[in-house]
Design a protein around this motif. Structure first.
Motif, PDB file in Angstrom:
ATOM      1  N   ARG B 126     -10.390  -2.392   3.899  1.00 53.28           N
ATOM      2  CA  ARG B 126      -9.663  -2.528   2.635  1.00 53.28           C
ATOM      3  C   ARG B 126      -9.780  -1.249   1.794  1.00 53.28           C
ATOM      4  NH1 ARG B 126     -11.317  -7.473   1.467  1.00 53.28           N
ATOM      5  NH2 ARG B 126     -13.083  -6.720   0.268  1.00 53.28           N
ATOM      6  N   TYR B 128     -10.261   1.901   2.792  1.00 53.15           N
ATOM      7  CA  TYR B 128      -9.405   2.971   3.324  1.00 53.15           C
ATOM      8  C   TYR B 128      -7.941   2.688   3.004  1.00 53.15           C
ATOM      9  CZ  TYR B 128     -13.142   5.432   5.784  1.00 53.15           C
ATOM     10  OH  TYR B 128     -14.262   6.167   6.074  1.00 53.15           O
ATOM     11  N   ARG B 129      -7.541   1.409   3.140  1.00 48.79           N
ATOM     12  CA  ARG B 129      -6.128   1.077   2.868  1.00 48.79           C
ATOM     13  C   ARG B 129      -5.780   1.360   1.414  1.00 48.79           C
ATOM     14  NH1 ARG B 129      -5.919  -4.219   6.677  1.00 48.79           N
ATOM     15  NH2 ARG B 129      -5.358  -3.109   8.605  1.00 48.79           N
ATOM     16  N   GLU B 130      -6.691   0.999   0.519  1.00 48.28           N
ATOM     17  CA  GLU B 130      -6.424   1.251  -0.905  1.00 48.28           C
ATOM     18  C   GLU B 130      -6.293   2.747  -1.188  1.00 48.28           C
ATOM     19  OE1 GLU B 130      -8.749  -2.739  -2.542  1.00 48.28           O
ATOM     20  OE2 GLU B 130      -9.471  -0.737  -3.115  1.00 48.28           O
ATOM     21  N   ARG B 131      -7.101   3.554  -0.507  1.00 47.42           N
ATOM     22  CA  ARG B 131      -7.006   5.013  -0.691  1.00 47.42           C
ATOM     23  C   ARG B 131      -5.919   5.618   0.190  1.00 47.42           C
ATOM     24  NH1 ARG B 131     -12.518   4.113  -0.118  1.00 47.42           N
ATOM     25  NH2 ARG B 131     -12.540   5.063   1.955  1.00 47.42           N
ATOM     26  N   LYS B 132      -5.184   4.771   0.878  1.00 53.55           N
ATOM     27  CA  LYS B 132      -4.105   5.206   1.784  1.00 53.55           C
ATOM     28  C   LYS B 132      -4.593   6.239   2.807  1.00 53.55           C
ATOM     29  CE  LYS B 132      -0.488   4.628  -1.708  1.00 53.55           C
ATOM     30  NZ  LYS B 132      -0.074   3.236  -1.471  1.00 53.55           N
ATOM     31  N   GLN B 133      -5.790   6.009   3.344  1.00 53.97           N
ATOM     32  CA  GLN B 133      -6.343   6.893   4.371  1.00 53.97           C
ATOM     33  C   GLN B 133      -6.502   6.125   5.680  1.00 53.97           C
ATOM     34  OE1 GLN B 133     -10.049   7.956   2.454  1.00 53.97           O
ATOM     35  NE2 GLN B 133      -9.211   9.885   1.682  1.00 53.97           N
ATOM     36  N   ARG B 134      -6.452   6.858   6.774  1.00 54.31           N
ATOM     37  CA  ARG B 134      -6.757   6.249   8.060  1.00 54.31           C
ATOM     38  C   ARG B 134      -8.270   6.133   8.210  1.00 54.31           C
ATOM     39  NH1 ARG B 134      -5.407   9.592  12.507  1.00 54.31           N
ATOM     40  NH2 ARG B 134      -5.810   7.723  13.728  1.00 54.31           N
TER      41      ARG B 134
END
Lengths: 253, 253, 253, 253
Positions: B126, B128-134
């Motif tokens: 979650r 990583y997704r929030e920071r838009k990173q893989r």
């Protein structure tokens, strides 16, 4: 082959398949030592005797030589500049030139060419003396009984891996009354394995990457950034402070 | 210690003596695998189980990936410029950054911090997704059943070396529905050995030096100097040929 | 464009023709300063004012900082290993990271983003303080009245090249009561020229190549090969000499 | 001097003072071109004629040669790995070896030694032919009327900077019926300025840093990370997929 830009006989990569010299990487992982892989990569075939383990010993001998190796000092300074690990390691590796491990290349070449041509130790030494050059691979500033060379020579004898090239190196050593150094022993051993001299320096580059990585991490974790030397260690002997000549002051801007 | 410029806990060199973490180099040469030495150098103690052999497997997995690795291509171009072996190898090593093996560092850090803090896979994903990173260490453009990762995971299980970090990596993989890639598996394994993330990239740098050396030698022995790409592979989309503006022609010289 | 592997808007080479951003290289050689070329290469157009000459001043400021720069020390050690000139220079350049000139990148980015967003100096400083980070580009261990920064700021005023970015840097300096250092002034000046922050470090890399080349040549011509540090400058605080544990002696060979 | 580890005649740094060859850096910034600084750094004195401007022309000639230079290709691959700017530039610089700009060193050395010894062009050419070597600095695969060399030769004549070394290079060119290439012209010009051949490659390293920086930034800003070549550009001619020999399967683990 003629139409492709990149050609290699070393490795093949396809979907879910990686071959090194034809062998599947997972098989090599299962059954081989790292020394076996180095032998396979450079020669094209797996060793039939204990050559792989001899290479394991060779590379174990040369990971670190503390700050007395310029490679280590260079990597420490570079790491202190705030760079990624691989960049700090690369800087140290660059230093492994003619005066720093590079003699493995020159010595292996000399041994391989001399054995092939049947040139005797005395003649080789005479050649270097006439050209006023040192024979590469002999003598060390500190180690006159280097524990690394003694171990390598003993094991090579025990394992039947000492051949004409190491023997020639020993003859040269008694001719010039200097011990074979670590570069020279590695040269004799890899030449006896039939590895071309062009690969010589790799036997020092690969293990030194271990020591360089550890020194880079230690620098980062134990020291302050931007390592600065002490003023008292610097001497300047250029011109004293001076004014620009008048002619130069006709500004070009 | 406070008065000396260079300080280390890694190695000690004296006349005819070289110690790595206190052990005599000749003893290490006699009894240890190269993986043992890497473990000892980075952790300070010899492994008590099969960690050294696991490291041998790890480094055997990553020596070469043919021309599909930018490191190999870079070294080939640099070797073609006519440089010593160590310089060509160093250029390839520099490329092992955030997008090329460097994920071992980021992934190991994430696993070590998450296990320590008790963060679950879903929460990590979650973030990583929030920071838009893989999430680093998962997914591969070609290998969906990478023979290297399968072998490492199998052996880690067999040898009792799979712990909380590898397990967390597997949970993340099922959360994001992407396989752990070779960077991710190495990260889990070295974190389970207690090796700090700062050393992560070293597990890729060290073996890749083998492949880079072989490609540099192959370039030199099989190809013409100064590798030139084909005209048809180049497109230019900058301004068309043009005259200097008159104002710029008031020569500053 | 979509079918070609290599794409660029920087330069075009054909038989007897070399274009940089569309201009013929021989025209640039005739009429431009080196600073003009750097501006043209990075921005795509020639300067309309004295920006090129300002870049000449910037790069003249940073060629050398004697042994007090890790880049110089690293290059000296690497040169002593017996390597070609370009390899010794490259090793020093690698060190120009986050703590060694690299702040130009971070500072330019901060200034460009802040001016664009209209963020005031006080707010910027508060942000760094909350993250417990130093503001990049301010303060110097020795130079509190750095002759380089004073000259650059004076000329920028005289030539009408000081704009919102340099002004913001000056506001930050009075906020944190530290002088803008050489990295910070260069950042303000290139941001005011509209050069993207991604090029920031280049303004240090390019001139430092001059000093590194000179130090590499001086090392080779004045010093003995393989520079060795003094024993008294080294301290070892790792484990004392010790035997291998018996378990490790079950040879794996 | 004898007691200090670091010695230099190049630069002096004290609190708020930086001297290059004795001159205050702020004075050099005010009055000199970048070419003047290079001349001063390498020779120890400022030029009395237009040598500094000639060096500005020399370095302006060699910043970029598009993808047809291995240095540019290497830097693009390395930048794609996700590394800091200085690391990508350094990788390209490493490639500037014997076959890629490095001829400036060999050619300058040859010209300086030949002029000193009074050796004629015909005799020089005969020597290279006997050793079956190419004379360094002559001929170019594409440019038979290179706009860079034509401009440099014309300006050197105009400014009175063409001397015995450039003349000798021209005699060699007519002897071997190949045009002097850009390496050869630079060699003649710097030899005529009295710059020792050991600095030769620096005249290519310094400007190429500009082009390498621009290509690294363009790679990062326009391309996807981890540049991968096309499968169709690769040919493998090593052994086909094969099983490990049974002997190798006696696991060493």
């Amino acid at each position: 082959m003629s139409d492709t830009f990149w050609k290699t006989a070393l490795s093949l990569v396809e979907r879910n398949k990686i071959l090194i010299r034809g062998y599947r990487v997972q098989d090599l992982m299962e059954y081989c030592t790292f020394g076996d892989i180095i032998y396979l990569t450079f020669k094209g075939e797996l060793p039939e005797g204990r050559e792989g383990q001899m290479i394991d010993m060779i590379i174990t001998s040369s990971t670190d030589h503390s700050f007395f190796a310029p490679s280590i000092d260079a990597t420490r300074f570079v790491a202190s500049g705030g760079v990624p690990l691989q960049a700090a390691v690369a800087a140290g590796i660059i230093s492994l030139g003619d005066h720093h491990g590079g003699a493995i290349e020159q010595c292996t070449k000399m041994l391989e060419e001399s054995v092939k041509a049947g040139t005797a130790a005395a003649e080789i030494v005479r050649g270097y003396r006439e050209r006023k050059q040192r024979v590469p691979g002999f003598g060390h500033p500190w180690h006159d009984r280097d524990p690394r060379t003694l171990k390598l020579i003993a094991k090579a004898g025990e394992w039947g891996l000492a051949g004409a090239h190491l023997k020639l190196a020993e003859s040269i050593a008694s001719e010039i009354k200097l011990p074979i150094n670590i570069d020279g022993v590695i040269s004799g051993l890899i030449a006896d394995m039939g590895i071309p001299w062009q690969y010589g320096r790799a036997f020092f580059i690969i293990p030194r990457a271990v020591g360089l990585a550890a020194h880079a991490v230690e620098e980062t974790m134990r020291e302050r950034p931007f390592r600065v030397i002490d003023l008292k260690d610097v001497a300047y002997d250029g011109p004293p402070e001076r004014d620009l000549p008048d002619a130069a002051k006709k500004s070009k801007r």
